[in-house]
Write a protein that holds these residues in place. Structure first.
Motif, short mmCIF file in Angstrom:
data_model
loop_
_atom_site.label_atom_id
_atom_site.label_comp_id
_atom_site.label_asym_id
_atom_site.label_seq_id
_atom_site.Cartn_x
_atom_site.Cartn_y
_atom_site.Cartn_z
N GLU A 139 0.75 -1.22 0.05
CA GLU A 139 -0.03 -0.09 0.00
C GLU A 139 0.76 1.24 0.17
OE1 GLU A 139 -4.00 -0.53 2.44
OE2 GLU A 139 -2.22 -1.32 3.49
N LEU A 184 -1.71 2.53 -2.75
CA LEU A 184 -3.18 2.64 -2.41
C LEU A 184 -3.95 3.35 -3.22
CD1 LEU A 184 -5.09 2.23 -0.08
CD2 LEU A 184 -4.31 3.99 1.04
N ASN A 310 -4.17 -5.20 4.15
CA ASN A 310 -4.16 -3.90 3.47
C ASN A 310 -4.81 -2.92 4.53
OD1 ASN A 310 -3.11 -4.82 1.00
ND2 ASN A 310 -5.23 -5.82 0.97
N LEU A 313 -6.22 0.61 3.31
CA LEU A 313 -7.65 0.31 2.40
C LEU A 313 -8.53 0.02 3.27
CD1 LEU A 313 -8.69 0.10 -0.53
CD2 LEU A 313 -7.86 -2.39 -0.43
#
Length: 447
Positions: A139, A184, A310, A313
């Motif tokens: 990310e 990301l 993640n 996210l």
């Protein structure tokens, strides 16, 4: 002193524009020195005004090379054979890869030292430098693509009345400290290179397709498009207990929603293959790249323990109220099947994660006190098999010349957006044509 080019020495007659790529190559490699005022053959010719030439080089580097590499460059004027020569000492930078601002993080913008020459870096070399500099977090690594737009993401924030502007980019980890987009940002951008493939099969084997689609664009766009597509195939079966009608969808909507969100938030984006969703007559499968995070077992996941692959996210999805902060997704999927006589299953390998949702209506038998009907979502049928949405629309067009989106809404008893999406799909397939403007749009069968 005899000068000769090597892996750490570059000779330039004058301070010309291409000196920038030599500086980039040394900063991306192991450092080196560029001598300005010496020919490729090692002849010392000097420069007319060393201070002006050094300033010219400094300005070129400051304006054209990203990230800022000036702290790793030292300029020195040396007198050789009575002539002034500029020695540009370049150290290996700590924020590699360095690149030409106009070219970006692409081979034509990133250079490395190879033998006696400065050459474009390969995509693999660029990714490796990013990984060494930014760490292993996918990310937070800088995106190779910096030409990104965020129309779908901005619309999602706007719909939920949450501020989203340049100030939020760094807060959400979509930009690095030097204002470069991260991976990301790439995932949430309209240019996202990852996709979801959905296939509908006639039988329990992957042999005959009824339909298949690939969804791309921002993860936000994929979320909505894929959910709507699955929803079209999530049939409702109606049973009647005397005068009481009971509707049961093939798949609990909560289970579909959570399985889809799981496939977006928890997949391993260091793999570039698409996420796969397969819809069979008796079950649905979500196959996501990336196995269980290190240290977790399947039993832990079923208990609700969550280690997010993640986290940034997931944080954005949380801010948008799409997921909860805790690992409740799998539990919600399991709970949604309570009392239905069937349970979802989870299968995982080292590199993949599969959620299997059973069709709750598959294999039902007609009983004397119940009459079962297969119907499209939110609608009632009078026979055991209902034509698909497209077939119903084509049946209407066989009786009348044209149909409007509002008429499709009423016919299928679906929302405005779902009706519009069905009509767009039929236009794309060449089944119907679109006529008129935005206020007078109507559709006609292709002759």
């Amino acid at each position: 002193m005899k000068f000769q080019e090597s892996e750490s020495i570059e000779l330039k007659s004058i301070a010309q524009d291409d000196i920038k790529k030599e500086i980039i190559a040394f900063a991306n490699y192991n450092g080196g020195t560029i001598y300005v005022g010496i020919t490729d053959q090692g002849e010392i010719i000097g420069v007319e005004n060393a201070d002006d030439s050094a300033l010219q080089i400094s300005n070129m580097v400051r304006d054209s090379v990203k990230p800022d590499v000036t702290m790793f460059i030292h300029y020195e004027t040396v007198e050789l054979e009575g002539k002034s020569v500029i020695a540009v000492h370049v150290q290996r930078g700590t924020n590699r890869p360095y690149y030409l601002a106009k070219k970006g993080l692409r081979p034509e913008g990133v250079y490395v030292r190879q033998g006696y020459s400065s050459v474009p870096a390969s995509d693999t070399a660029i990714r490796q430098m990013i990984k060494e500099t930014d760490g292993d977090s996918f990310e937070e690594m800088r995106s190779l693509n910096q030409a990104l737009s965020f129309d779908a993401l901005k619309q999602e924030f706007k719909t939920r009345k949450i501020p989203f502007a340049a100030a939020q980019m760094q807060t959400l980890h979509m930009q690095s400290a030097d204002k470069l987009y991260t991976n990301l940002a790439l995932l949430l951008s309209d240019q996202c290179p990852y996709s979801i493939k959905v296939a509908v099969f006639e039988s329990g084997t992957e042999t005959v397709f009824k339909d298949r689609r690939e969804f791309s664009g921002s993860l936000m766009q994929q979320l909505h498009d894929v959910y709507d597509y699955i929803d079209l195939h999530n049939q409702v079966h109606a049973s009647f207990d005397k005068l009481l009608r009971i509707d049961n969808r093939d798949y609990p909507e909560v289970a579909v929603r959570e399985a889809l969100l799981n496939s977006l938030v928890h997949r391993d984006y260091s793999f570039h293959a698409a996420t796969l969703i397969s819809i069979y007559p008796d079950h649905m499968e979500f196959v996501t790249l990336g196995g269980l995070p290190t240290g977790l077992e399947l039993a832990d996941i079923k208990l609700g323990i969550s280690v997010c692959r993640n986290p940034h996210l997931a944080n954005i999805f949380y801010r948008l109220q799409l997921i909860e902060a805790y690992g409740t997704g799998i539990k919600k999927i399991m709970d949604s099947y309570f009392g239905k006589g069937k349970q979802p299953s989870i299968i995982c390998s080292n590199n993949a994660f599969k959620i299997v949702l059973p069709n709750t209506n598959a294999g039902q038998m007609v009983r004397e006190d119940h009459v079962f009907y297969s119907v499209a979502p939110s609608s009632v049928a009078r026979s055991s098999t209902l034509p698909s949405a497209e077939e119903q629309i084509m049946q209407v067009l066989s009786r009348q010349k044209e149909i409007t989106r509002k008429e499709v809404q009423e016919l299928l008893e679906v929302s405005q957006s779902t009706a519009g999406r069905i009509l767009k799909t039929m236009v794309d397939r060449g089944q119907i044509i679109k006529l008129g403007g935005s206020l007078t749009t109507r559709y006609r069968a292709v002759q």
